[in-house]
Design a protein around this motif. Structure first.
Motif, PDB file in Angstrom:
ATOM      1  N   ILE A 106       0.815  -1.209   0.000  1.00  0.00           N
ATOM      2  CA  ILE A 106       0.000   0.000   0.000  1.00  0.00           C
ATOM      3  C   ILE A 106       0.851   1.264   0.000  1.00  0.00           C
ATOM      4  O   ILE A 106       0.484   2.285  -0.592  1.00  0.00           O
ATOM      5  N   ILE A 107       2.023   1.226   0.634  1.00  0.00           N
ATOM      6  CA  ILE A 107       2.821   2.449   0.798  1.00  0.00           C
ATOM      7  C   ILE A 107       3.623   2.812  -0.447  1.00  0.00           C
ATOM      8  O   ILE A 107       4.248   3.882  -0.494  1.00  0.00           O
ATOM      9  N   GLU A 108       3.614   1.958  -1.471  1.00  0.00           N
ATOM     10  CA  GLU A 108       4.437   2.188  -2.661  1.00  0.00           C
ATOM     11  C   GLU A 108       4.238   3.574  -3.273  1.00  0.00           C
ATOM     12  O   GLU A 108       5.204   4.288  -3.575  1.00  0.00           O
ATOM     13  N   THR A 109       2.994   3.970  -3.472  1.00  0.00           N
ATOM     14  CA  THR A 109       2.706   5.202  -4.202  1.00  0.00           C
ATOM     15  C   THR A 109       3.305   6.422  -3.514  1.00  0.00           C
ATOM     16  O   THR A 109       3.960   7.251  -4.151  1.00  0.00           O
ATOM     17  N   TYR A 110       3.103   6.535  -2.211  1.00  0.00           N
ATOM     18  CA  TYR A 110       3.608   7.706  -1.491  1.00  0.00           C
ATOM     19  C   TYR A 110       5.132   7.727  -1.487  1.00  0.00           C
ATOM     20  O   TYR A 110       5.748   8.786  -1.670  1.00  0.00           O
ATOM     21  N   LEU A 111       5.751   6.572  -1.305  1.00  0.00           N
ATOM     22  CA  LEU A 111       7.212   6.509  -1.280  1.00  0.00           C
ATOM     23  C   LEU A 111       7.809   6.959  -2.602  1.00  0.00           C
ATOM     24  O   LEU A 111       8.765   7.748  -2.637  1.00  0.00           O
ATOM     25  N   LEU A 112       7.259   6.475  -3.702  1.00  0.00           N
ATOM     26  CA  LEU A 112       7.769   6.873  -5.010  1.00  0.00           C
ATOM     27  C   LEU A 112       7.542   8.363  -5.258  1.00  0.00           C
ATOM     28  O   LEU A 112       8.404   9.054  -5.818  1.00  0.00           O
ATOM     29  N   ASN A 113       6.393   8.864  -4.830  1.00  0.00           N
ATOM     30  CA  ASN A 113       6.075  10.271  -5.050  1.00  0.00           C
ATOM     31  C   ASN A 113       7.101  11.179  -4.379  1.00  0.00           C
ATOM     32  O   ASN A 113       7.651  12.085  -5.006  1.00  0.00           O
ATOM     33  N   THR A 114       7.390  10.943  -3.124  1.00  0.00           N
ATOM     34  CA  THR A 114       8.301  11.852  -2.419  1.00  0.00           C
ATOM     35  C   THR A 114       9.763  11.601  -2.761  1.00  0.00           C
ATOM     36  O   THR A 114      10.532  12.550  -2.941  1.00  0.00           O
ATOM     37  N   ILE A 115      10.173  10.357  -2.897  1.00  0.00           N
ATOM     38  CA  ILE A 115      11.577  10.060  -3.203  1.00  0.00           C
ATOM     39  C   ILE A 115      11.925  10.518  -4.616  1.00  0.00           C
ATOM     40  O   ILE A 115      12.963  11.157  -4.854  1.00  0.00           O
ATOM     41  N   ASN A 116      11.082  10.200  -5.590  1.00  0.00           N
ATOM     42  CA  ASN A 116      11.368  10.577  -6.973  1.00  0.00           C
ATOM     43  C   ASN A 116      11.512  12.089  -7.130  1.00  0.00           C
ATOM     44  O   ASN A 116      12.474  12.580  -7.732  1.00  0.00           O
ATOM     45  N   TYR A 117      10.553  12.840  -6.596  1.00  0.00           N
ATOM     46  CA  TYR A 117      10.564  14.282  -6.830  1.00  0.00           C
ATOM     47  C   TYR A 117      11.691  14.967  -6.065  1.00  0.00           C
ATOM     48  O   TYR A 117      12.448  15.770  -6.625  1.00  0.00           O
ATOM     49  N   GLN A 118      11.819  14.650  -4.793  1.00  0.00           N
ATOM     50  CA  GLN A 118      12.860  15.324  -4.017  1.00  0.00           C
ATOM     51  C   GLN A 118      14.259  14.927  -4.497  1.00  0.00           C
ATOM     52  O   GLN A 118      15.184  15.754  -4.468  1.00  0.00           O
ATOM     53  N   THR A 119      14.426  13.700  -4.954  1.00  0.00           N
ATOM     54  CA  THR A 119      15.728  13.279  -5.478  1.00  0.00           C
ATOM     55  C   THR A 119      16.062  14.036  -6.755  1.00  0.00           C
ATOM     56  O   THR A 119      17.212  14.434  -6.985  1.00  0.00           O
ATOM     57  N   LEU A 120      15.056  14.269  -7.606  1.00  0.00           N
ATOM     58  CA  LEU A 120      15.280  15.076  -8.805  1.00  0.00           C
ATOM     59  C   LEU A 120      15.752  16.479  -8.432  1.00  0.00           C
ATOM     60  O   LEU A 120      16.752  16.977  -8.967  1.00  0.00           O
ATOM     61  N   ILE A 121      15.038  17.139  -7.516  1.00  0.00           N
ATOM     62  CA  ILE A 121      15.387  18.507  -7.134  1.00  0.00           C
ATOM     63  C   ILE A 121      16.768  18.544  -6.493  1.00  0.00           C
ATOM     64  O   ILE A 121      17.598  19.412  -6.806  1.00  0.00           O
ATOM     65  N   ALA A 122      17.028  17.612  -5.595  1.00  0.00           N
ATOM     66  CA  ALA A 122      18.317  17.587  -4.904  1.00  0.00           C
ATOM     67  C   ALA A 122      19.467  17.377  -5.876  1.00  0.00           C
ATOM     68  O   ALA A 122      20.528  17.998  -5.747  1.00  0.00           O
ATOM     69  N   THR A 123      19.259  16.512  -6.856  1.00  0.00           N
ATOM     70  CA  THR A 123      20.317  16.244  -7.828  1.00  0.00           C
ATOM     71  C   THR A 123      20.607  17.482  -8.666  1.00  0.00           C
ATOM     72  O   THR A 123      21.765  17.846  -8.885  1.00  0.00           O
ATOM     73  N   ARG A 124      19.567  18.144  -9.130  1.00  0.00           N
ATOM     74  CA  ARG A 124      19.784  19.352  -9.922  1.00  0.00           C
ATOM     75  C   ARG A 124      20.442  20.437  -9.078  1.00  0.00           C
ATOM     76  O   ARG A 124      21.346  21.151  -9.541  1.00  0.00           O
ATOM     77  N   ALA A 125      20.003  20.582  -7.844  1.00  0.00           N
ATOM     78  CA  ALA A 125      20.592  21.592  -6.970  1.00  0.00           C
ATOM     79  C   ALA A 125      22.068  21.291  -6.714  1.00  0.00           C
ATOM     80  O   ALA A 125      22.901  22.212  -6.712  1.00  0.00           O
ATOM     81  N   ALA A 126      22.397  20.028  -6.495  1.00  0.00           N
ATOM     82  CA  ALA A 126      23.791  19.655  -6.251  1.00  0.00           C
ATOM     83  C   ALA A 126      24.655  19.914  -7.478  1.00  0.00           C
ATOM     84  O   ALA A 126      25.801  20.373  -7.370  1.00  0.00           O
ATOM     85  N   ARG A 127      24.117  19.632  -8.662  1.00  0.00           N
ATOM     86  CA  ARG A 127      24.857  19.886  -9.898  1.00  0.00           C
ATOM     87  C   ARG A 127      25.069  21.393 -10.095  1.00  0.00           C
ATOM     88  O   ARG A 127      26.154  21.828 -10.500  1.00  0.00           O
ATOM     89  N   ILE A 128      24.042  22.178  -9.807  1.00  0.00           N
ATOM     90  CA  ILE A 128      24.165  23.631  -9.934  1.00  0.00           C
ATOM     91  C   ILE A 128      25.203  24.163  -8.965  1.00  0.00           C
ATOM     92  O   ILE A 128      26.049  24.999  -9.325  1.00  0.00           O
ATOM     93  N   ARG A 129      25.155  23.694  -7.712  1.00  0.00           N
ATOM     94  CA  ARG A 129      26.148  24.124  -6.738  1.00  0.00           C
ATOM     95  C   ARG A 129      27.554  23.719  -7.171  1.00  0.00           C
ATOM     96  O   ARG A 129      28.511  24.515  -7.041  1.00  0.00           O
ATOM     97  N   ASP A 130      27.698  22.542  -7.719  1.00  0.00           N
ATOM     98  CA  ASP A 130      29.011  22.053  -8.154  1.00  0.00           C
ATOM     99  C   ASP A 130      29.586  22.923  -9.267  1.00  0.00           C
ATOM    100  O   ASP A 130      30.775  23.245  -9.278  1.00  0.00           O
ATOM    101  N   ILE A 131      28.723  23.339 -10.192  1.00  0.00           N
ATOM    102  CA  ILE A 131      29.172  24.180 -11.308  1.00  0.00           C
ATOM    103  C   ILE A 131      29.432  25.609 -10.853  1.00  0.00           C
ATOM    104  O   ILE A 131      30.429  26.236 -11.227  1.00  0.00           O
ATOM    105  N   ALA A 132      28.544  26.159 -10.024  1.00  0.00           N
ATOM    106  CA  ALA A 132      28.663  27.563  -9.615  1.00  0.00           C
ATOM    107  C   ALA A 132      29.790  27.784  -8.616  1.00  0.00           C
ATOM    108  O   ALA A 132      30.333  28.893  -8.534  1.00  0.00           O
TER     109      ALA A 132
END
Length: 453
Positions: free
Chosen positions: A135-161
């Motif tokens: 039952i918990i699959e949907t919520y876990l994927l929703n929060t992990i997928n989205y926040q991981t995307l944002i965190a990855t982009r933010a980390a890449r931006i910080r690394d470049i800047a």
């Protein structure tokens, strides 16, 4: 009494259990009817491939997962609402008893937030009764997928800047929902950005919101009070020294007028913001006019554009990142059953293969630098490597307090900096080396053989 249908379409903690896809509930009803709902199951959440152009992911969202699991339960009203749908008319009574008495009672193994991971490596593993893990699959994927995307982009931006640049999260108006805007702000700050313009997110996170001004203020006050210069002075009356947005009309003309005021001591100015035009040329000209004033740039920026600006020697000190941080190519995490009642299982659909069994990531370092990962079974032993998945929740009880943004931000910084430069470059990055342990190879072969039987 307020009913579910009477509410605005917002998420409340008491509704967590219903934030799931229908098939999670119909499968649970089937499990209950077949008397297997309480069998111990292990599911792992991972990505089969990284988003295009990405060479690593920064794990994020675990804090919200643990909060969700701690609050997971079905109320009598929710159960009555499900019954009234008519979908479950043939469900066994045991299904309703599970929902009525059940709360999450399993274990959570997870990679700490802010850690770099790669394809096929489990971000987390749930070990729980089958119905709960399902039952918990949907919520876990929703929060992990989205926040991981944002965190990855933010980390890449910080690394470049670079570490010295100030980078603000401006994505609230472009995020996919109000809830997503809060998660995006959290993930961005945890991955290395300095502040967010989202007031609610900042306050909830114990941070100070940060921002500048919009063109509307300049246009309104210019029209009503006579000039752009008067608009700037009016804003500074209430927010002394605040950065000023200078590209509403003529960027260079505005900078020239500000330079006169700064040079004669009539104006204390901390910075100016450029939101349009040729940022390289404009920033260089503004710097020549206002040599000691910080220049802040915004306007559809991402890591690629920031790299271009740096390479072309733009005179920019700070960046505001919005649309391209909180949208874009998704992280397509999946959540797959890997073990049921001690029996390893796997999926072999074309393009959707996953390894069987409960796994661990063993990270190998040399002088604090990443060398390679071994994806193995939890029973493997690599004494010279660092196992990444930690026990975060046991029998439904969290084992540690929620980590602060400062702790996660520092872990992100260390994790990214540990990767070789060739893996972090935006153009043709060197892929991470991930080896499969002999025991996992053997288990995969045996499981595949059993499937064919």
């Amino acid at each position: 009494m307020t009913t579910l249908s009477d509410r605005e379409l917002n998420l409340h903690p008491e509704d967590y259990s219903l934030l799931t896809d229908l098939y999670q509930l119909t499968m649970t009803a089937c499990y209950a009817g077949e008397q297997i709902a309480q069998k111990t199951a292990s599911f792992e959440l991972f990505v089969r491939s990284l988003p295009n152009g990405f060479n690593y992911l920064i794990v994020m969202g675990l804090s919200q997962v643990l909060e969700y699991l701690t609050n997971f339960q079905f109320t009598d009203h929710q159960i009555s609402t499900l019954k009234n749908t008519g979908i479950f008319d043939h469900a066994d009574e045991q299904f309703w008893q599970l929902l009525k008495t059940g709360s999450f009672a399993g274990n959570v193994w997870a990679v700490p937030e802010g850690t770099a991971i790669f394809a096929h490596e489990p971000i987390l593993r749930i070990e729980a009764p089958l119905w709960q893990a399902q039952i918990i699959e949907t919520y876990l994927l929703n929060t992990i997928n989205y926040q991981t995307l944002i965190a990855t982009r933010a980390a890449r931006i910080r690394d470049i800047a670079g570490e010295k640049a100030t980078i603000l999260e401006f994505g609230t108006r472009r995020a996919f929902s109000p809830q997503a805007s809060l998660w995006a702000a959290r993930a961005a700050l945890a991955a290395g950005l300095n502040a967010t313009s989202n007031v609610l997110a900042a306050i909830q996170l114990g941070e100070k919101p940060s921002g500048t001004m919009a063109h509307a203020l300049v246009m309104a006050l210019s029209a009503l009070e006579g000039s752009e210069e008067q608009a700037f002075m009016a804003f500074h009356k209430y927010f002394p020294g605040a950065p000023l947005l200078i590209d509403t009309y003529d960027t260079i003309a505005a900078a020239e007028k500000l330079a006169v005021q700064v040079n004669c001591g009539n104006l204390q100015l901390s910075g100016v913001r450029l939101d349009s035009g040729d940022l390289v040329t404009l920033s260089q000209k503004v710097r020549s006019l206002l040599p000691n004033i910080s220049i802040f740039a915004s306007g559809d920026l991402d890591e690629w554009e920031i790299q271009r600006l740096i390479q072309q020697q733009a005179a920019i000190d700070s960046y505001g990142i919005g649309t391209k941080l909180v949208t874009g190519t998704p992280v397509n995490g999946v959540y797959k059953l890997v073990d049921i009642d001690g029996i390893p299982v796997m999926k072999e659909s074309i393009g959707k293969f996953n390894y069987p069994g409960k796994k661990q990531i063993f990270r190998h370092f040399q002088a604090d630098k990443f060398v390679f990962d071994t994806l193995g079974l939890t029973t493997d032993n690599y004494p010279d490597a660092q196992p990444l998945l930690k026990l975060m929740m046991e029998n439904g009880k969290p084992l540690q307090t929620i980590e602060s943004l400062a702790v996660i931000r520092e872990r992100t910084r260390i994790s990214v900096n540990s990767l070789p430069v060739q893996m972090r470059t935006l153009e043709n990055p060197l892929p991470a080396k991930v080896e499969i342990s002999p025991t996992l190879e053997k288990l995969t072969t045996e499981t595949r053989r059993n499937i064919k039987k």
